[in-house]
Design an enzyme around this catalytic site. Structure first.
Site, mmCIF file in Angstrom:
data_model
loop_
_atom_site.group_PDB
_atom_site.id
_atom_site.type_symbol
_atom_site.label_atom_id
_atom_site.label_comp_id
_atom_site.label_asym_id
_atom_site.label_seq_id
_atom_site.Cartn_x
_atom_site.Cartn_y
_atom_site.Cartn_z
ATOM 1 C CB CYS A 1 6.389 5.302 9.173
ATOM 2 S SG CYS A 1 5.737 4.353 10.682
ATOM 3 C CB CYS B 1 4.148 -2.481 7.749
ATOM 4 S SG CYS B 1 3.554 -1.011 7.787
#
Length: 365
Positions: free
Chosen positions: A103, A201
């Site tokens: 990410c 997440c």
């Protein structure tokens, strides 16, 4: 006169909020941006993730309090392609990925970097506990650990290039968490005492097995075997295991067993005693270095290397194999070197670079 224009990655947490306030104090014109990464409604059910609906609202409230413009940008397709899909592929291949590194590499410091240029921003800012230091003798920007060893996040930032380091600011890298919270409380932020995000997440409930099933990952049962091929029992699918794991094996034996290796080709999980988990060498690929040249100055060099986020660094010698891969030889054997994880190289507090672990040598135990 403005010091420049800064794009702040606002996660909704206390760290990015304080980072934004500190940039305003430095005289920057600041724009807050919340990155929408994941569509699943379940991501909004946990306050322990970094991408919930609650987080986006907290980010907006902080920006309102600071008088900053605030935007939400949809990066869901990029996140699927660059983070979730490789995450799934890694488990199918029997490796253990670190999605936060992907990410950072592809979203926060690539797509967000491009968005900053579109908005005419001079720098991008995140709430990472790390530091960028200019070396006066070489003129290079160096990536260094955050001053608080308990919160240092330099491990997940090793992929930053010299160009990116010239346009990245980590305003809280010299603080510890208590100091960050105290500043947030002083400024009256709603998230001053908000708990840190803990979960991946896109797996807010922490149930990796259920997530893989929902995503259609097929991981059939197979054999637990010893190093010499003796069958010890049946496993529930290779995606459920990682090197060094002891719990959840379901092997009834007075002898403790640990996952030593995962063999996707034969659908076997190799178990061993703890002593066999130690190895002195690894090979890494997809190499990234923070030097201006993009590669180390020498083909072979000494450093300290970290094989997992919270693993203690160890003295090692690194030898470049080519521009994209290198071998690390540790002075002392390291436990559970895990393919798919990152090995990050340090010179003191400075991050030299790193890569993805692909191979560990035979046990030295």
């Amino acid at each position: 006169m403005s010091a420049g224009r800064a794009l702040i990655a606002m996660s909704g947490g206390v760290d990015s909020s304080v980072a934004a306030a500190r940039m305003l104090e430095l005289g920057y014109e600041c724009i807050g941006i919340n990155m929408k990464l994941y569509d699943n409604a379940d991501a909004g059910t946990s306050s322990r993730t970094c991408c919930s609906l609650e987080d986006a609202e907290d980010a907006r409230r902080v920006c309102d309090r600071l008088g900053m413009d605030f935007y939400v940008s949809n990066f869901t397709s990029d996140f699927r392609r660059c983070v979730i899909d490789p995450f799934l592929d890694a488990y199918v291949c029997g490796t253990t990925p670190n999605p936060c590194i992907s990410c950072n590499r592809h979203l926060k410091f690539d797509r967000l970097y491009a968005r900053a240029a579109e908005l005419g921003c001079d720098v991008i800012v995140t709430g990472h506990y790390a530091r960028v230091v200019r070396n006066d003798s070489t003129g290079e920007r160096e990536l260094h650990k955050g001053l608080d060893p308990a919160k240092d996040q330099s491990y997940v930032l090793y992929m930053l290039s010299q160009e990116q380091l010239e346009h990245v600011v980590f305003p809280i890298g010299e603080l510890n968490k208590e100091e960050t919270r105290e500043l947030a409380a002083k400024w009256g932020f709603v998230n001053a005492h908000k708990a840190d995000s803990q979960d991946i997440c896109f797996i807010p409930d922490g149930d990796l097995r259920s997530f893989l099933r929902r995503e259609g990952v097929k991981s059939p049962p197979g054999d637990f075997v010893t190093e010499d091929g003796r069958v010890l029992g049946r496993h529930a699918g290779i995606c459920n295991y990682t090197c060094g794991q002891r719990r959840g094996l379901g092997i009834a034996d007075e002898h403790p067993w640990y996952v030593q290796e995962i063999r996707p080709a034969s659908n076997e999980v190799v178990l061993s005693g703890n002593e066999a988990l130690y190895a002195s060498e690894l090979t890494a690929t997809d190499a990234c270095f923070t030097h201006a040249a993009g590669t180390p100055d020498a083909e072979e060099f000494r450093c300290r290397a970290r094989i997992r986020y919270h693993h203690r660094e160890a003295d090692a010698t690194v030898r470049m194999l080519d521009g994209n891969s290198f071998r690390v030889t540790f002075d002392e054997p390291q436990r559970a070197i895990t393919p798919g994880q990152a090995v990050v190289l340090y010179d003191g507090t400075r991050v030299l670079g790193g890569g993805t672990i692909t191979v560990r040598d035979e046990s030295d135990g």
